[in-house]
Structure formats: C-alpha cells, structure tokens
Scaffold this motif. Sequence first.
Motif, PDB file in Angstrom:
ATOM      1  N   GLY A  51       0.794  -1.243   0.077  1.00 20.35           N
ATOM      2  CA  GLY A  51      -0.140   0.038  -0.116  1.00 20.35           C
ATOM      3  C   GLY A  51       0.998   1.177  -0.102  1.00 20.35           C
ATOM      4  N   ALA A  52       2.074   1.228   0.258  1.00 18.13           N
ATOM      5  CA  ALA A  52       2.751   2.370   0.440  1.00 18.13           C
ATOM      6  C   ALA A  52       3.061   3.084  -0.746  1.00 18.13           C
ATOM      7  CB  ALA A  52       4.226   1.995   1.106  1.00 18.13           C
ATOM      8  N   PRO A  53       3.337   2.456  -2.089  1.00 21.87           N
ATOM      9  CA  PRO A  53       3.384   3.286  -3.141  1.00 21.87           C
ATOM     10  C   PRO A  53       2.231   3.982  -3.345  1.00 21.87           C
ATOM     11  CG  PRO A  53       4.273   1.024  -3.609  1.00 21.87           C
ATOM     12  CD  PRO A  53       3.668   0.920  -2.104  1.00 21.87           C
ATOM     13  N   TRP A  54       0.772   3.232  -3.218  1.00 21.94           N
ATOM     14  CA  TRP A  54      -0.110   3.916  -3.715  1.00 21.94           C
ATOM     15  C   TRP A  54      -0.361   5.324  -2.749  1.00 21.94           C
ATOM     16  CZ3 TRP A  54      -2.415   2.462  -7.969  1.00 21.94           C
ATOM     17  CH2 TRP A  54      -2.164   1.389  -8.470  1.00 21.94           C
ATOM     18  N   ILE A  55      -0.255   5.083  -1.385  1.00 22.45           N
ATOM     19  CA  ILE A  55      -0.394   6.157  -0.587  1.00 22.45           C
ATOM     20  C   ILE A  55       0.659   7.209  -1.124  1.00 22.45           C
ATOM     21  CG2 ILE A  55       0.030   6.797   1.650  1.00 22.45           C
ATOM     22  CD1 ILE A  55      -0.747   4.152   2.878  1.00 22.45           C
ATOM     23  N   ALA A  56       1.919   6.865  -1.261  1.00 25.04           N
ATOM     24  CA  ALA A  56       2.748   8.035  -1.801  1.00 25.04           C
ATOM     25  C   ALA A  56       2.193   8.661  -3.339  1.00 25.04           C
ATOM     26  CB  ALA A  56       4.086   7.427  -2.075  1.00 25.04           C
ATOM     27  N   LEU A  57       1.709   7.852  -4.090  1.00 24.30           N
ATOM     28  CA  LEU A  57       1.162   8.466  -5.237  1.00 24.30           C
ATOM     29  C   LEU A  57      -0.116   9.332  -4.944  1.00 24.30           C
ATOM     30  CD1 LEU A  57       1.094   8.360  -8.471  1.00 24.30           C
ATOM     31  CD2 LEU A  57      -0.306   6.585  -8.289  1.00 24.30           C
ATOM     32  N   ILE A  58      -0.882   8.880  -4.045  1.00 31.03           N
ATOM     33  CA  ILE A  58      -1.983   9.853  -3.607  1.00 31.03           C
ATOM     34  C   ILE A  58      -1.643  11.214  -3.096  1.00 31.03           C
ATOM     35  CG2 ILE A  58      -4.047  10.079  -2.101  1.00 31.03           C
ATOM     36  CD1 ILE A  58      -4.290   7.084  -2.634  1.00 31.03           C
ATOM     37  N   VAL A  59      -0.622  11.011  -2.034  1.00 23.02           N
ATOM     38  CA  VAL A  59       0.062  12.195  -1.646  1.00 23.02           C
ATOM     39  C   VAL A  59       0.754  13.262  -2.498  1.00 23.02           C
ATOM     40  CG1 VAL A  59       1.815  13.043  -0.063  1.00 23.02           C
ATOM     41  CG2 VAL A  59       0.213  11.233   0.816  1.00 23.02           C
ATOM     42  N   ILE A  60       1.407  12.625  -3.495  1.00 26.76           N
ATOM     43  CA  ILE A  60       2.116  13.471  -4.648  1.00 26.76           C
ATOM     44  C   ILE A  60       0.893  14.216  -5.430  1.00 26.76           C
ATOM     45  CG2 ILE A  60       3.350  13.500  -6.497  1.00 26.76           C
ATOM     46  CD1 ILE A  60       4.998  11.234  -5.112  1.00 26.76           C
ATOM     47  N   LEU A  61      -0.156  13.466  -5.912  1.00 26.48           N
ATOM     48  CA  LEU A  61      -1.096  14.049  -6.648  1.00 26.48           C
ATOM     49  C   LEU A  61      -1.613  15.121  -6.027  1.00 26.48           C
ATOM     50  CD1 LEU A  61      -2.409  10.826  -8.403  1.00 26.48           C
ATOM     51  CD2 LEU A  61      -1.009  12.793  -9.349  1.00 26.48           C
ATOM     52  N   ILE A  62      -1.979  14.770  -4.751  1.00 27.49           N
ATOM     53  CA  ILE A  62      -2.868  15.799  -3.938  1.00 27.49           C
ATOM     54  C   ILE A  62      -1.920  17.226  -3.639  1.00 27.49           C
ATOM     55  CG2 ILE A  62      -3.503  16.625  -1.383  1.00 27.49           C
ATOM     56  CD1 ILE A  62      -4.764  13.681  -1.314  1.00 27.49           C
ATOM     57  N   GLY A  63      -0.494  16.921  -3.620  1.00 20.02           N
ATOM     58  CA  GLY A  63       0.267  18.019  -3.444  1.00 20.02           C
ATOM     59  C   GLY A  63       0.351  18.855  -4.778  1.00 20.02           C
ATOM     60  N   MET A  64       0.425  18.259  -5.897  1.00 21.91           N
ATOM     61  CA  MET A  64       0.654  18.602  -7.061  1.00 21.91           C
ATOM     62  C   MET A  64      -0.962  19.658  -7.402  1.00 21.91           C
ATOM     63  SD  MET A  64       2.231  15.811  -9.538  1.00 21.91           S
ATOM     64  CE  MET A  64       1.700  16.587 -10.859  1.00 21.91           C
ATOM     65  N   GLY A  65      -1.951  19.111  -6.995  1.00 23.59           N
ATOM     66  CA  GLY A  65      -3.196  19.594  -7.313  1.00 23.59           C
ATOM     67  C   GLY A  65      -3.344  20.967  -6.268  1.00 23.59           C
TER      68      GLY A  65
END
Length: 73
Positions: A51-65
Amino acid sequence: MKKYLGLAVMGSLTLGLAPFVPHPHIWKQLKNLWYGRTMLTMDWLDLLMHGAPWIALIVILIGMGLEKKKKSA
C-alpha cells in the motif's frame, strides 16, 4: 512534487500490484479488511508494503493539485 510522480507511478504499478497473477496482493488484503477477516502480523506488513506506493502516489497527486490551485489563486 512533479519529479517524484514517475517514481510513484512505477512503484504503484510494480510493487503495489505484485504479484500480478492470479490477482494483486493488495486487493486480497483490502478485501480482508473490508470483510473484517482476522489478519496476522504478516498480513498487516504485506498491506503496508503493497500500500505504501499507492499512498505516496495519492500524496504526490494531492500536493500537485494544491500547488496548481495555489498558483492560479
């Protein structure tokens, strides 16, 4: 944030979905949580690892938004 997006996507598609056959391991762990099945310590560690890569991806996408929203305001 954008420079980490490719790494997060690759991590999610490789480690996050491994093993690919018969179904992704993260899917099995999420179903166990959803149905309230008993999970051993190893199952929790598997959930964390896959799950860690998915959480990292979500955090990065939210940060970019948020960065995009901040620039446009």
